[in-house]
Write an enzyme that holds these catalytic residues in place. Structure first.
Site, short mmCIF file in Angstrom:
data_model
loop_
_atom_site.label_atom_id
_atom_site.label_comp_id
_atom_site.label_asym_id
_atom_site.label_seq_id
_atom_site.Cartn_x
_atom_site.Cartn_y
_atom_site.Cartn_z
N VAL A 15 0.83 -1.20 0.00
CA VAL A 15 0.00 0.00 0.00
C VAL A 15 0.87 1.25 0.00
O VAL A 15 0.55 2.24 -0.67
CB VAL A 15 -0.97 -0.01 1.20
CG1 VAL A 15 -1.73 1.31 1.30
CG2 VAL A 15 -1.95 -1.17 1.08
N CYS A 149 -10.64 -2.59 2.53
CA CYS A 149 -10.74 -2.60 1.07
C CYS A 149 -11.96 -3.36 0.55
O CYS A 149 -12.45 -3.07 -0.54
CB CYS A 149 -9.46 -3.18 0.46
SG CYS A 149 -8.88 -4.70 1.24
N GLY A 180 -4.21 -7.69 -1.36
CA GLY A 180 -4.78 -7.29 -0.10
C GLY A 180 -4.06 -7.87 1.10
O GLY A 180 -4.20 -7.37 2.22
N HIS A 242 -11.00 -6.60 -5.72
CA HIS A 242 -11.87 -7.41 -4.86
C HIS A 242 -13.27 -7.46 -5.47
O HIS A 242 -13.88 -6.42 -5.75
CB HIS A 242 -11.99 -6.80 -3.47
CG HIS A 242 -10.77 -6.98 -2.61
ND1 HIS A 242 -9.64 -7.65 -3.02
CD2 HIS A 242 -10.52 -6.56 -1.33
CE1 HIS A 242 -8.75 -7.64 -2.04
NE2 HIS A 242 -9.26 -7.00 -1.01
N ASN A 327 -8.63 -2.87 -4.86
CA ASN A 327 -8.40 -2.90 -3.41
C ASN A 327 -7.24 -2.03 -2.93
O ASN A 327 -7.31 -1.46 -1.84
CB ASN A 327 -8.20 -4.34 -2.94
CG ASN A 327 -7.09 -5.06 -3.68
OD1 ASN A 327 -7.19 -5.28 -4.89
ND2 ASN A 327 -6.04 -5.44 -2.97
#
Length: 350
Positions: A15, A149, A180, A242, A327
């Protein structure tokens, strides 16, 4: 305006890298500090980061020296947090006490009573909770969070339906991408030829977070939406994006066509339309029988739009559909940046 200095915590992770990518040439923000774990401190970003994304590492980031993840080295007015929850729990309040506005992707403070949990197209008005947060905690800064997410895309869809038909009960089954789980994430021998029907802590977040975001802010408190959400979460062998299969019961039962029109007509508030990260449109409806698909649709709206398809009548509840969101962009780094733009627009920097 002059670019606003910002810091990124957890800059070398999956991230954190999205933050670096999305903040490259951002019209409002300039990254001036990158923080990482102890093993990378003192290295350049190029040395300390195993770059995972499909665009080149920005040149300005390559030679930046990674700083320790401590409050003493961070002086920027905006801090983007991609920290693990256990680290974020103590550090984010310390930064807010120092006067920083922490736009956090971490789960540590999402459910705190005085911390806004925001998707601007859904509940931008909740950002006013910052005023009560500052009064109660006696700090100049703030903590503002974005949701899990998986909660992200489904909450945008539920908002579009709720404002016209009301939502009462939801069954949500997720198929969540590998990114994720961060890097290195799920072992290849676990996920190859497999689906893992358990992601620690996810079902609880998906069941509760949308209720906070769909709730009403009044007198410094958020009254949660009464919708009941049953969630099951699964890890699948997809890189990004996702998918959530939703079944929804409404107060007023809509036809599929009425629901499609509600989704297609959902708009972001006018005063947010010119923010750099605002998705245009917030929801994209696909009417083909086999869409959305992560590989084909996850970058819709630069990865910030929610994509919905297969809207049908449900034999048990009222409607069923498939929802896709990116996500690590809409559900993580892009969401935090969007929230920071909202903070600036509302004049909430100290």
């Amino acid at each position: 305006m002059e670019p606003i200095p910002v810091a990124i915590l957890g800059a070398t992770g999956a991230v954190g890298q999205r933050f670096v990518q999305l903040l490259d040439h951002h019209p409002w923000f300039k990254v001036t500090t990158l923080c990482a774990s102890d093993r990378s401190v003192g290295k350049t970003y190029a040395e300390g980061c195993r770059w995972l994304l499909d665009t080149p590492m920005p040149e300005w980031a390559r030679e930046m020296v990674l700083q320790p993840t401590i409050a003493e080295v961070i002086n920027e007015p905006i801090v983007f947090s991609a920290l693990p929850a256990d680290v974020a729990f103590d550090l984010e309040p310390a930064l807010a006490q120092k006067g920083c506005v922490v736009c956090s992707n971490a789960s540590a403070h999402r459910m705190d009573e005085d911390v806004p949990l925001i998707l601007p197209e859904v509940n931008a008005e909740h950002v006013d909770l910052v005023h009560w947060q500052r009064q109660r905690r006696a700090w100049r800064g703030a903590i503002v969070t974005n949701p899990n997410c998986t909660s992200t895309g489904m909450t945008v869809v539920l908002k579009a339906l709720d404002q016209i038909f009301g939502v009462k009960r939801v069954i949500a089954v997720s198929m969540q991408a590998l990114s994720g789980a961060g890097y290195p994430g799920v072992a290849s021998l676990d996920i190859t030829d497999n689906v893992i029907p358990y992601i620690r802590g996810e079902e609880e977040k998906v069941s509760l977070e949308p209720r906070k975001m769909l709730g009403v802010l009044k007198d410094g408190q958020i009254k949660f939406h009464p919708v009941a959400i049953s969630a099951q979460t699964n890890r699948v062998a997809v890189l990004d994006g996702h998918l959530v299969c939703l079944s929804v019961e409404c107060d007023t039962r809509p036809t599929p066509e009425e629901a499609l029109r509600a989704l297609e007509s959902f708009v972001t508030p006018d005063w947010l339309m010119d923010l750099p990260s605002t998705p245009k449109p917030p929801i994209v409806v696909r009417r083909e029988n086999d869409r959305p698909q992560p590989r084909l649709d996850r970058m819709t709206g630069r990865g910030m739009s929610t994509v919905v398809g297969r809207v049908r009548a449900d034999e048990v509840l009222d409607l069923k559909m498939v929802v896709l969101s990116h996500n690590t962009i809409r559900g993580a780094a892009g969401a935090s940046i969007y929230n920071a733009e909202l903070i600036v627009r509302k004049g909430l920097l100290p």
